[in-house]
Design an enzyme around this catalytic site. Structure first.
Site, PDB file in Angstrom:
ATOM      1  N   ALA A  61      48.702  90.629  57.672  1.00 52.22           N
ATOM      2  CA  ALA A  61      48.779  91.262  58.990  1.00 52.22           C
ATOM      3  C   ALA A  61      49.992  90.715  59.733  1.00 52.22           C
ATOM      4  O   ALA A  61      50.455  89.596  59.484  1.00 52.22           O
ATOM      5  CB  ALA A  61      47.502  90.999  59.775  1.00 52.22           C
ATOM      6  N   GLY A 106      45.641  90.061  55.039  1.00 51.00           N
ATOM      7  CA  GLY A 106      45.394  91.491  55.049  1.00 51.00           C
ATOM      8  C   GLY A 106      45.940  92.200  53.840  1.00 51.00           C
ATOM      9  O   GLY A 106      45.376  93.209  53.392  1.00 51.00           O
ATOM     10  N   GLU A 109      43.371  91.817  51.247  1.00 50.49           N
ATOM     11  CA  GLU A 109      42.224  92.665  51.581  1.00 50.49           C
ATOM     12  C   GLU A 109      42.498  94.130  51.239  1.00 50.49           C
ATOM     13  O   GLU A 109      41.593  94.851  50.786  1.00 50.49           O
ATOM     14  CB  GLU A 109      41.877  92.490  53.049  1.00 50.49           C
ATOM     15  CG  GLU A 109      41.252  91.126  53.325  1.00 50.49           C
ATOM     16  CD  GLU A 109      41.183  90.772  54.803  1.00 50.49           C
ATOM     17  OE1 GLU A 109      40.110  90.363  55.259  1.00 50.49           O
ATOM     18  OE2 GLU A 109      42.217  90.892  55.500  1.00 50.49           O
ATOM     19  N   GLU A 129      43.742  83.010  56.163  1.00 51.42           N
ATOM     20  CA  GLU A 129      43.540  83.195  57.607  1.00 51.42           C
ATOM     21  C   GLU A 129      43.094  81.929  58.328  1.00 51.42           C
ATOM     22  O   GLU A 129      43.474  81.696  59.484  1.00 51.42           O
ATOM     23  CB  GLU A 129      42.512  84.321  57.840  1.00 51.42           C
ATOM     24  CG  GLU A 129      43.029  85.725  57.551  1.00 51.42           C
ATOM     25  CD  GLU A 129      42.800  86.164  56.119  1.00 51.42           C
ATOM     26  OE1 GLU A 129      42.888  87.377  55.862  1.00 51.42           O
ATOM     27  OE2 GLU A 129      42.537  85.295  55.254  1.00 51.42           O
TER      28      GLU A 129
END
Length: 255
Positions: A61, A106, A109, A129
């Protein structure tokens, strides 16, 4: 930020922000969700998802965007990331991730939402994270746990440790590892091998596999039997079985 290229019977989706290692900001997530929603209604049989450039699938992200978010804004961002992942997972076609570099946070993911993950020998994966003071928010705690088991998932998530492509293969995080210059060709070969089969049967198989993750065994078996029976209403079933008996290659039409 996301490009779609059709190469029937395959479609390629490319995260195209190489100057930021394909980091995923809000617009990229919206574009990714819309790309898979669009392709869900397309007649392509397999989708390959990869990242532009030779350094990253998606580095994660966009931290610059996330840093100043309020809890309410963070919740909306998590839900947006999960919606993008869900669009990938819920696409009726099989989705292959071609992980050509970093797939962190991310980015990992996003890869976890795919059905099959192929990695280059330069790939690096992980859920770091907690090193930023937050837990995974786009499905990492759920999909990684289902894929590699709670013990391995806990260790990776709690430490934020990155893993090489070779370790990712050993723990079942990826299906195969290839030299970087072969990765996309290998992904195409796999996609074409899938696409040669009955497309309705492949889609029903994907739906049944998803049921295995969400329901008890008896419910899953009931779904599988219904999917099996439904296939007998298709021209593809008649063509496939006739081709087998006639010792020829089947010509599936997706009907």
């Amino acid at each position: 930020m996301v490009e779609i290229r059709r190469e029937p019977p395959i479609a390629w989706v490319t995260l195209n922000r190489p100057e930021r290692l394909n980091a995923l900001n809000s617009q990229a997530l919206i574009d990714l969700r819309e790309a898979f929603q669009q392709l869900s209604h397309d007649d392509v049989r397999v989708i390959i998802l990869t990242g532009a450039g030779d350094r990253a699938f998606a580095a994660g992200a966009d931290i610059a965007e996330m840093r100043e978010k309020s809890p309410t804004e963070a919740l909306a961002f998590a839900r947006l990331g999960q919606a993008a992942c869900d669009a990938i997972a819920q696409a009726p076609q099989p989705v292959i991730a071609a992980i050509n570099g970093f797939a962190l946070g991310g980015g990992c993911e996003i890869a976890l939402a795919c059905d099959i993950r192929l990695a280059s020998d330069r790939a690096v994966l992980g859920q770091p994270e907690v090193t930023l003071g937050v837990p995974p928010g786009w499905g990492g705690t759920q999909r990684l746990t289902r894929l590699v088991g709670p013990g391995v998932a806990s260790e990776l998530i709690f430490t934020g440790r990155r893993v090489s492509a070779e370790e990712a293969l050993r723990i079942g995080l990826v299906n195969a590892v290839y030299p970087a210059d072969e990765l996309l060709d290998r992904a195409r070969e796999l996609a074409l091998a899938i696409a040669r089969n009955g497309p309705i049967a492949v889609r029903l198989s994907k739906a049944a596999i998803r049921q295995a993750l969400d329901v008890d065994l008896n419910s899953g078996l009931a779904f599988e039997a219904e999917a099996f029976a439904l296939a007998f209403s298709t021209a593809d079933q008649r063509e496939g079985m006739s081709a087998f008996l006639e010792k020829r290659s089947a010509q599936f039409q997706g009907r």
